[in-house]
Design an enzyme around this catalytic site. Structure first.
Site, PDB file in Angstrom:
ATOM      1  N   ASN A 157     -11.908  -0.071 -18.100  1.00 34.40           N
ATOM      2  CA  ASN A 157     -11.009   0.932 -17.545  1.00 34.40           C
ATOM      3  C   ASN A 157     -10.972   2.111 -18.503  1.00 34.40           C
ATOM      4  OD1 ASN A 157      -8.970   1.347 -15.313  1.00 34.40           O
ATOM      5  ND2 ASN A 157      -7.767   1.895 -17.127  1.00 34.40           N
ATOM      6  N   ARG A 158     -10.744   3.308 -17.942  1.00 35.21           N
ATOM      7  CA  ARG A 158     -10.740   4.515 -18.789  1.00 35.21           C
ATOM      8  C   ARG A 158      -9.748   4.356 -19.947  1.00 35.21           C
ATOM      9  NH1 ARG A 158      -9.215  10.225 -17.038  1.00 35.21           N
ATOM     10  NH2 ARG A 158      -7.899   9.008 -15.662  1.00 35.21           N
TER      11      ARG A 158
ATOM     12  N   HIS B 151     -13.783   1.715  10.802  1.00 34.39           N
ATOM     13  CA  HIS B 151     -12.783   0.638  10.719  1.00 34.39           C
ATOM     14  C   HIS B 151     -11.394   1.251  10.567  1.00 34.39           C
ATOM     15  CE1 HIS B 151     -10.016  -1.716   8.230  1.00 34.39           C
ATOM     16  NE2 HIS B 151     -10.522  -2.811   8.788  1.00 34.39           N
TER      17      HIS B 151
ATOM     18  N   MET C 209      -6.390  -2.505  -6.861  1.00 36.04           N
ATOM     19  CA  MET C 209      -7.550  -2.984  -6.080  1.00 36.04           C
ATOM     20  C   MET C 209      -8.659  -3.496  -7.008  1.00 36.04           C
ATOM     21  SD  MET C 209      -7.163  -2.852  -2.777  1.00 36.04           S
ATOM     22  CE  MET C 209      -8.787  -2.796  -2.006  1.00 36.04           C
TER      23      MET C 209
ATOM     24  N   GLY D 147      -6.748  -4.441   1.777  1.00 32.70           N
ATOM     25  CA  GLY D 147      -5.644  -4.089   0.887  1.00 32.70           C
ATOM     26  C   GLY D 147      -5.679  -4.922  -0.379  1.00 32.70           C
TER      27      GLY D 147
ATOM     28  N   LYS E  64     -16.912   1.538   7.331  1.00 32.34           N
ATOM     29  CA  LYS E  64     -15.535   1.396   6.834  1.00 32.34           C
ATOM     30  C   LYS E  64     -14.659   2.542   7.344  1.00 32.34           C
ATOM     31  CE  LYS E  64     -11.921  -0.061   4.663  1.00 32.34           C
ATOM     32  NZ  LYS E  64     -11.079   0.901   4.121  1.00 32.34           N
TER      33      LYS E  64
ATOM     34  N   GLU F  78      -8.155   1.278  12.915  1.00 33.34           N
ATOM     35  CA  GLU F  78      -6.866   0.858  12.334  1.00 33.34           C
ATOM     36  C   GLU F  78      -5.759   1.846  12.732  1.00 33.34           C
ATOM     37  OE1 GLU F  78      -7.107  -0.142   8.044  1.00 33.34           O
ATOM     38  OE2 GLU F  78      -5.524   1.333   7.741  1.00 33.34           O
TER      39      GLU F  78
END
Ligand code: 6PG
Length: 490
Positions: free
Chosen positions: A43-44, A195, A23, A140, A192, A199
């Site tokens: 990013n880690r 939402h 994502m 998504g 959300k 869904e």
């Protein structure tokens, strides 16, 4: 606090993304593909950052291997979107960003966080002088890359910087970007969450429709895929109906059987449906369709309980075949449409109640418009919801809007037939039947709630109100059963 001017990286990026799983990577690539954006990525594990940067040279990413470098790469006010697992990992990244950012910078959480966590975080981050935005992101992996529906909350100040960037990456529906500043602090994540609850309901209703058609007509999954593809050309047109046809048409390569027959029939859930129901219970909003959908997933996954199935008697005539397949399918379509109206109406009720409880100003019409594109529940139908709120912003219940009254009137006979047929044949249709019960509950002139009030007064002196005069009353049940005026104890 580090001095960005002394760092080796120059501040060339106007936006950053932390967390480069699918994502996060896709959202970063989406941002980078829009005119005017330069995207810093962190990013880690640096390996993931390197892979993304190498695989997508066209994006012109600015990679950072430390939080210090990440902060140094960002123009002020620094704006970073966190795309990591909701919960502890989100808190950990926020702490790191606050360590390297400066007051006025903007931290955005784009994960599926619980809205009460977002309220807590917004307060803590604001008190430290930063801006915090909890943002719902739907659509998504593909949505993140090509255009999601975005539901940001947070302060107005952050929206000034963030609005143009988010508008540039959101899906576009009928010329409008699918993003709006939903409201303050946790409002975006609350919306959300609902939402996702809708869904769940939508998916369960579709699953019930499929099950009834399959068991009632004997059609194969591929034939039912054609039914859904056909429905997708009418008033049910939506992403979920469209992908249902795709899933039903898929054959398993290993066995040659329909894939849907090979998949274990136990539905997973990551929790947002349950949050929607738990929150609705706290708010006293009857989201029965969403609740049934959530419980149906739970029931499906309790294999040890379902193993008793052979011991439980069903209807005497187990062979269930409808006389006229086409007529039956049309009835199922109408029942699905009516139940879907109920699910959305209940979801919008929850948003309204949440807004009242938490002090948010949420434009319900705007929410229906940003759900028309990019998100999982995108549907033609959302235009009708937008119309309903445009005509009457204070609509007490969505399904009372003229368009929906007409649709429900047109569907109700078929809806009742389908619920009866399902019950008679022993086919579970919890979302269809609970939606119908909700509808009839709203329609009823008198409800047996009066009897419940009598019972409550009997055993707990909880009092009741009368239909014919004001005040609160109690009957002396264990005395001479006369009625007295009493304090309202609810
Ligand atoms: C979306 C989806 C997305 C995800 C959920 C579903 O809007 O893009 O809702 O957030 O698919 O995590 O969750 P379940 O795993 O609970 O079905």
């Amino acid at each position: 606090m580090p001095d960005a001017s002394t760092a080796s990286v120059s501040p060339t990026a106007n936006i950053g993304v932390v967390g480069l799983a699918v994502m996060g990577s896709n959202l970063a690539r989406n941002l980078a593909s829009r005119e005017g954006n330069t995207v810093a990525v962190f990013n880690r594990s640096y390996e993931k950052t390197e892979t993304l940067v190498t695989e997508h040279p066209e994006a012109g990413f600015v990679p950072a291997s430390t939080y210090e470098e990440f902060a140094a790469a960002l123009q002020k006010p620094r704006t970073a979107i966190i795309m990591v697992k909701a919960g502890g990992p989100t808190d950990a990244v926020i702490d790191e960003l606050m360590r390297v950012f400066e007051p006025g910078d903007i931290i955005i959480d784009g994960g599926n966080s619980l809205f009460t966590d977002t309220i807590r975080r917004e307060k803590a981050v604001r008190e430290a002088g930063f801006n915090f935005v909890g943002m719902g992101v739907s659509g998504g992996e593909e949505g993140a890359l090509l255009g999601p529906s975005l539901m940001p909350g947070g302060p107005d100040e952050a929206w000034v910087t963030l609005g143009p960037i988010l508008r540039s990456i959101a899906a576009v529906a009928e010329g409008e970007p699918c993003v709006t500043h939903v409201g303050h602090d946790g409002a975006g994540h609350f919306v959300k969450m609902v939402h996702n609850g809708i869904e769940y309901a939508d998916m369960q209703l579709i699953a019930e429709a499929y099950d009834l058609i399959r068991r009632g007509t004997g059609k194969t999954p591929a034939e039912i895929a054609d039914v859904f593809a056909e429905w997708n050309r009418g008033e049910l047109e939506s992403y979920l109906i469209e992908i249902t046809a795709e899933v039903l048409r898929q054959n398993d390569a290993a066995t040659g059987r329909p894939l849907v027959d090979v998949i274990v029939d136990e539905a997973g859930a990551k929790g947002t449906g349950a949050w929607t129901v738990q929150t609705a219970l706290d708010l006293g909003v009857p989201v029965s369709g969403i609740a049934e959908a959530t419980f149906a997933r739970s029931l499906s996954s309790h294999r040890e309980q379902r193993d008793v199935s052979g011991a439980l008697p069903g209807p005497s005539d187990d062979a269930f075949t409808v006389p006229d397949a086409d007529a039956f399918i049309e009835q199922v379509r109408l029942a699905l449409y009516a139940s879907k109206i109920v699910a959305y109406s209940q979801g919008f009720d929850e948003i309204r109640a949440g807004a009242a409880q938490y002090g948010w100003t949420i434009d319900l019409g705007a929410i229906s418009r940003i759900w028309r594109g990019g998100c999982i529940i995108r549907a033609q139908f959302l235009n009708r919801i937008a119309d309903a709120y445009a005509a009457e912003p204070e609509l007490p219940v969505l399904l009372s809007a003229p368009y929906f009254v007409e649709a429900l009137g047109r569907a109700q006979a078929a809806w009742r037939d389908i619920v009866q047929i399902a019950a008679g044949a022993g086919i579970p249709a919890p979302a269809f039947s609970s939606s119908l019960a909700y509808y009839d509950g709203l329609r009823a002139e008198r409800l047996p709630a009066a009897l419940i009030q009598g019972q409550r007064d009997f055993f707990g002196a909880h009092t009741y109100r009368r239909t014919d005069k004001p005040g609160t009353f109690h009957t002396l049940w264990s005395g001479d059963r006369t009625e007295i005026e009493a304090e309202d104890t609810h």
